[in-house]
Design a protein around this motif. Structure first.
Motif, PDB file in Angstrom:
ATOM      1  N   VAL A  39       0.856  -1.196   0.000  1.00 41.85           N
ATOM      2  CA  VAL A  39       0.000   0.000   0.000  1.00 41.85           C
ATOM      3  C   VAL A  39       0.888   1.241   0.000  1.00 41.85           C
ATOM      4  CG1 VAL A  39      -1.760   1.298   1.255  1.00 41.85           C
ATOM      5  CG2 VAL A  39      -1.811  -1.212   1.253  1.00 41.85           C
ATOM      6  N   ILE A  40       0.561   2.189  -0.844  1.00 38.85           N
ATOM      7  CA  ILE A  40       1.376   3.389  -0.989  1.00 38.85           C
ATOM      8  C   ILE A  40       1.340   4.245   0.282  1.00 38.85           C
ATOM      9  CG2 ILE A  40      -0.432   4.879  -1.942  1.00 38.85           C
ATOM     10  CD1 ILE A  40       1.727   5.913  -3.929  1.00 38.85           C
ATOM     11  N   ASP A  41       2.466   4.810   0.633  1.00 38.34           N
ATOM     12  CA  ASP A  41       2.589   5.724   1.769  1.00 38.34           C
ATOM     13  C   ASP A  41       2.682   7.139   1.189  1.00 38.34           C
ATOM     14  OD1 ASP A  41       3.589   7.402   3.821  1.00 38.34           O
ATOM     15  OD2 ASP A  41       4.479   5.688   4.870  1.00 38.34           O
ATOM     16  N   THR A  42       1.554   7.847   1.204  1.00 42.50           N
ATOM     17  CA  THR A  42       1.478   9.164   0.565  1.00 42.50           C
ATOM     18  C   THR A  42       2.466  10.157   1.158  1.00 42.50           C
ATOM     19  OG1 THR A  42      -0.866   8.803   0.089  1.00 42.50           O
ATOM     20  CG2 THR A  42      -0.061  11.070  -0.028  1.00 42.50           C
ATOM     21  N   GLU A  43       2.649  10.110   2.459  1.00 41.97           N
ATOM     22  CA  GLU A  43       3.562  11.047   3.112  1.00 41.97           C
ATOM     23  C   GLU A  43       4.989  10.854   2.618  1.00 41.97           C
ATOM     24  OE1 GLU A  43       5.011  12.360   7.615  1.00 41.97           O
ATOM     25  OE2 GLU A  43       3.219  11.124   7.341  1.00 41.97           O
ATOM     26  N   LYS A  44       5.408   9.595   2.506  1.00 41.31           N
ATOM     27  CA  LYS A  44       6.759   9.316   2.003  1.00 41.31           C
ATOM     28  C   LYS A  44       6.918   9.775   0.558  1.00 41.31           C
ATOM     29  CE  LYS A  44       8.212   5.390   4.878  1.00 41.31           C
ATOM     30  NZ  LYS A  44       8.581   3.954   4.884  1.00 41.31           N
ATOM     31  N   GLU A  45       5.886   9.526  -0.263  1.00 44.48           N
ATOM     32  CA  GLU A  45       5.987   9.878  -1.676  1.00 44.48           C
ATOM     33  C   GLU A  45       6.006  11.391  -1.867  1.00 44.48           C
ATOM     34  OE1 GLU A  45       6.932   7.597  -3.588  1.00 44.48           O
ATOM     35  OE2 GLU A  45       6.573   6.161  -1.973  1.00 44.48           O
ATOM     36  N   ASN A  46       5.276  12.121  -1.037  1.00 42.14           N
ATOM     37  CA  ASN A  46       5.321  13.584  -1.122  1.00 42.14           C
ATOM     38  C   ASN A  46       6.719  14.107  -0.827  1.00 42.14           C
ATOM     39  OD1 ASN A  46       2.638  13.846  -1.815  1.00 42.14           O
ATOM     40  ND2 ASN A  46       1.931  14.292   0.253  1.00 42.14           N
ATOM     41  N   LYS A  47       7.389  13.494   0.134  1.00 43.91           N
ATOM     42  CA  LYS A  47       8.750  13.920   0.477  1.00 43.91           C
ATOM     43  C   LYS A  47       9.742  13.555  -0.628  1.00 43.91           C
ATOM     44  CE  LYS A  47       8.172  13.774   5.503  1.00 43.91           C
ATOM     45  NZ  LYS A  47       8.575  13.146   6.783  1.00 43.91           N
ATOM     46  N   ARG A  48       9.403  12.544  -1.423  1.00 43.22           N
ATOM     47  CA  ARG A  48      10.285  12.128  -2.524  1.00 43.22           C
ATOM     48  C   ARG A  48      10.116  13.005  -3.764  1.00 43.22           C
ATOM     49  NH1 ARG A  48      11.114   6.685  -0.686  1.00 43.22           N
ATOM     50  NH2 ARG A  48       8.951   6.049  -0.811  1.00 43.22           N
ATOM     51  N   MET A  49       9.128  13.864  -3.757  1.00 40.69           N
ATOM     52  CA  MET A  49       8.831  14.681  -4.922  1.00 40.69           C
ATOM     53  C   MET A  49      10.042  15.512  -5.325  1.00 40.69           C
ATOM     54  SD  MET A  49       5.557  17.162  -5.463  1.00 40.69           S
ATOM     55  CE  MET A  49       4.470  15.754  -5.208  1.00 40.69           C
ATOM     56  N   GLY A  50      10.381  15.447  -6.598  1.00 37.26           N
ATOM     57  CA  GLY A  50      11.515  16.216  -7.113  1.00 37.26           C
ATOM     58  C   GLY A  50      12.823  15.444  -7.126  1.00 37.26           C
ATOM     59  N   MET A  51      12.843  14.241  -6.550  1.00 33.22           N
ATOM     60  CA  MET A  51      14.075  13.450  -6.524  1.00 33.22           C
ATOM     61  C   MET A  51      14.421  12.912  -7.906  1.00 33.22           C
ATOM     62  SD  MET A  51      13.802  11.137  -3.027  1.00 33.22           S
ATOM     63  CE  MET A  51      15.262  10.188  -3.470  1.00 33.22           C
ATOM     64  N   ILE A  52      15.700  12.652  -8.127  1.00 36.28           N
ATOM     65  CA  ILE A  52      16.138  11.971  -9.341  1.00 36.28           C
ATOM     66  C   ILE A  52      15.526  10.570  -9.347  1.00 36.28           C
ATOM     67  CG2 ILE A  52      18.155  10.995 -10.514  1.00 36.28           C
ATOM     68  CD1 ILE A  52      19.788  13.296  -9.413  1.00 36.28           C
ATOM     69  N   HIS A  53      15.103  10.101 -10.520  1.00 33.64           N
ATOM     70  CA  HIS A  53      14.417   8.811 -10.604  1.00 33.64           C
ATOM     71  C   HIS A  53      15.262   7.674 -10.025  1.00 33.64           C
ATOM     72  CE1 HIS A  53      11.944   5.523 -12.055  1.00 33.64           C
ATOM     73  NE2 HIS A  53      13.050   4.977 -12.537  1.00 33.64           N
ATOM     74  N   HIS A  54      16.543   7.644 -10.328  1.00 29.91           N
ATOM     75  CA  HIS A  54      17.397   6.553  -9.848  1.00 29.91           C
ATOM     76  C   HIS A  54      17.408   6.499  -8.317  1.00 29.91           C
ATOM     77  CE1 HIS A  54      20.724   3.760  -9.461  1.00 29.91           C
ATOM     78  NE2 HIS A  54      21.421   4.665  -8.765  1.00 29.91           N
ATOM     79  N   GLU A  55      17.508   7.670  -7.690  1.00 30.08           N
ATOM     80  CA  GLU A  55      17.512   7.711  -6.224  1.00 30.08           C
ATOM     81  C   GLU A  55      16.155   7.312  -5.664  1.00 30.08           C
ATOM     82  OE1 GLU A  55      18.714  11.649  -5.247  1.00 30.08           O
ATOM     83  OE2 GLU A  55      20.802  11.353  -5.860  1.00 30.08           O
ATOM     84  N   ALA A  56      15.091   7.761  -6.328  1.00 26.14           N
ATOM     85  CA  ALA A  56      13.743   7.406  -5.885  1.00 26.14           C
ATOM     86  C   ALA A  56      13.504   5.904  -6.016  1.00 26.14           C
ATOM     87  CB  ALA A  56      12.707   8.180  -6.696  1.00 26.14           C
ATOM     88  N   ALA A  57      13.998   5.311  -7.097  1.00 18.15           N
ATOM     89  CA  ALA A  57      13.816   3.874  -7.322  1.00 18.15           C
ATOM     90  C   ALA A  57      14.467   3.063  -6.202  1.00 18.15           C
ATOM     91  CB  ALA A  57      14.408   3.479  -8.672  1.00 18.15           C
ATOM     92  N   ILE A  58      15.668   3.453  -5.813  1.00 15.10           N
ATOM     93  CA  ILE A  58      16.368   2.762  -4.723  1.00 15.10           C
ATOM     94  C   ILE A  58      15.564   2.864  -3.432  1.00 15.10           C
ATOM     95  CG2 ILE A  58      18.433   2.801  -3.260  1.00 15.10           C
ATOM     96  CD1 ILE A  58      19.998   3.775  -5.715  1.00 15.10           C
ATOM     97  N   ALA A  59      15.071   4.061  -3.146  1.00 10.94           N
ATOM     98  CA  ALA A  59      14.320   4.290  -1.916  1.00 10.94           C
ATOM     99  C   ALA A  59      12.992   3.531  -1.917  1.00 10.94           C
ATOM    100  CB  ALA A  59      14.079   5.784  -1.729  1.00 10.94           C
ATOM    101  N   ILE A  60      12.313   3.498  -3.058  1.00  8.37           N
ATOM    102  CA  ILE A  60      11.019   2.814  -3.147  1.00  8.37           C
ATOM    103  C   ILE A  60      11.174   1.310  -2.941  1.00  8.37           C
ATOM    104  CG2 ILE A  60       9.202   2.150  -4.797  1.00  8.37           C
ATOM    105  CD1 ILE A  60       9.403   5.062  -5.873  1.00  8.37           C
ATOM    106  N   VAL A  61      12.150   0.733  -3.591  1.00 12.07           N
ATOM    107  CA  VAL A  61      12.399  -0.716  -3.428  1.00 12.07           C
ATOM    108  C   VAL A  61      12.699  -1.042  -1.972  1.00 12.07           C
ATOM    109  CG1 VAL A  61      14.009  -2.574  -3.981  1.00 12.07           C
ATOM    110  CG2 VAL A  61      13.135  -1.099  -5.803  1.00 12.07           C
ATOM    111  N   LYS A  62      13.465  -0.188  -1.320  1.00  9.36           N
ATOM    112  CA  LYS A  62      13.822  -0.411   0.085  1.00  9.36           C
ATOM    113  C   LYS A  62      12.634  -0.176   1.017  1.00  9.36           C
ATOM    114  CE  LYS A  62      16.942   1.166   3.738  1.00  9.36           C
ATOM    115  NZ  LYS A  62      18.033   2.114   4.100  1.00  9.36           N
ATOM    116  N   ASP A  63      11.953   0.950   0.856  1.00  5.62           N
ATOM    117  CA  ASP A  63      10.861   1.308   1.766  1.00  5.62           C
ATOM    118  C   ASP A  63       9.701   0.333   1.722  1.00  5.62           C
ATOM    119  OD1 ASP A  63      12.272   3.480   2.614  1.00  5.62           O
ATOM    120  OD2 ASP A  63      11.134   4.975   1.468  1.00  5.62           O
TER     121      ASP A  63
END
Length: 361
Positions: A39-63
């Motif tokens: 289930v998506i965590d909206t708060e986490k995704e809002n904080k990820r807004m503007g990140m480089i895709h590669h960095e976001a991908a690493i964080a999403i897989v981990k989180d």
């Protein structure tokens, strides 16, 4: 200019600032995570807004503890993004500002945390954009993406403009931090609604480009207001009309109202085959229920509200009257006033605000 430096060039972010790409792709991650029972965590995704895709991908897989690598995640989800990007539209007031800057010979650049190839895909889908920017940069063209200042400093360098004379316009905290790190002046146009003051690090915060005032920054002022209002590219919304308010209907094909829409607008309701109604609409975000919800007040000005009561209606907003000074709820400020109705009625009788049909292409 209240101590602000005079600006000689403007640098824009792209996603969520110029284009509603974040709006058209907002459910993609949610759909992707369902495959893995997450289930998506909206708060986490809002904080990820503007990140480089590669960095976001690493964080999403981990989180989300996904059983795939960041590379596999990117390979699966990027085609989904490409398809949605083609549906993206300029946010209210964007084309107006770009044409204004071009008319007056003010150079402007695009500096995005997306890879250059993805930036070009988005830009090429917008008529006239490709030839408008003095510089177009992607994060893969500099050492570090935002919040590093590299992108903005490189954009200024390529335009031949001193960084201190550049104005950055951003929608995310990541981008705002990058602009400040580059020692540039920054205008924030937040694409998410929040009560926090995290955007206050910007030099100026506005609700939308319709509230942008070039003269504050030493730039030529707009001269396109007609009859105390501003003609705008149509904004479509679809909703159920109840007791003076419009309850939005979730239908992306029939509504493109962005999160940055604040203020008093007016337009048309095609009620039936024989009658067209004039309407004034007040749009704001309301946090009284604990989370931000869009609040849309609507008032028919050439008919009876009962004609559309409890009915689903399509609205095309074609004019803008005024914005709101604060996010705090002010009943006086956000109410539709008699002067708003008078302005709207006069404008809608003029050719500048005519409209042939109600509904998106």
């Amino acid at each position: 200019m209240d101590g602000r430096r005079s600006i000689s060039a403007v640098i824009f972010d792209l996603d969520g600032t110029l284009l509603n790409t974040e709006q058209v792709t907002k459910d993609l991650l949610k759909e992707f995570l369902v495959r893995y029972g997450k289930v998506i965590d909206t708060e986490k995704e809002n904080k990820r807004m503007g990140m480089i895709h590669h960095e976001a991908a690493i964080a999403i897989v981990k989180d989300y503890d996904l059983p795939i690598t960041p590379q596999q995640y990117s390979q699966s989800i990027m085609p989904m993004y490409h398809e949605k990007w083609l549906q993206a539209k300029p946010l209210p007031g964007v084309n107006r500002l770009m044409k204004h800057l071009k008319k007056h010979g003010i150079p402007f650049a695009l500096a995005s945390n997306s890879a250059k190839k993805n930036v070009l895909v988005k830009v090429s889908s917008q008529e006239g954009w490709g030839d408008s920017f003095s510089v177009i940069l992607g994060s893969d063209e500099v050492k570090s993406g935002k919040p590093s200042p590299d992108l903005f400093l490189e954009a200024a360098n390529r335009m031949g403009v001193d960084a201190s004379c550049c104005l950055v316009i951003e929608d995310s905290l990541v981008g705002i931090k990058a602009g400040k790190a580059a020692h540039m002046q920054v205008v924030a146009v937040p694409s998410i609604q929040t009560e926090t003051d995290e955007f206050s690090i910007a030099d100026h915060v506005i609700h939308s480009f319709l509230d942008f005032q070039p003269q504050i920054w030493g730039l030529p002022p707009f001269d396109d207001w007609v009859m105390k209002a501003l003609p705008i590219d149509p904004i479509y919304l679809k909703g159920l009309y109840k007791n003076g308010f419009l309850e939005e209907i979730s239908d992306n094909s029939a509504s493109d109202i962005p999160g940055q829409a604040w203020g008093v607008y007016f337009g048309w309701v095609d009620f039936d085959l024989h009658e067209r109604l004039k309407v004034v609409v007040s749009i704001r975000w309301d946090s009284t229920r604990g989370s931000y919800m869009r609040n849309i007040q609507a008032c028919v000005i050439n008919g009876n509200d009962e004609q559309i009561l409890d009915k689903k209606i399509d609205v095309a907003l074609v004019g803008y009257i005024r914005g709101f000074q604060t996010k705090k709820d002010s009943s006086t400020e956000t109410q539709i006033l008699d002067v708003d109705k008078s302005t709207a009625e006069a404008c809608l009788d003029s050719e500048a605000y005519s409209y042939r049909r109600c509904g998106p292409a």
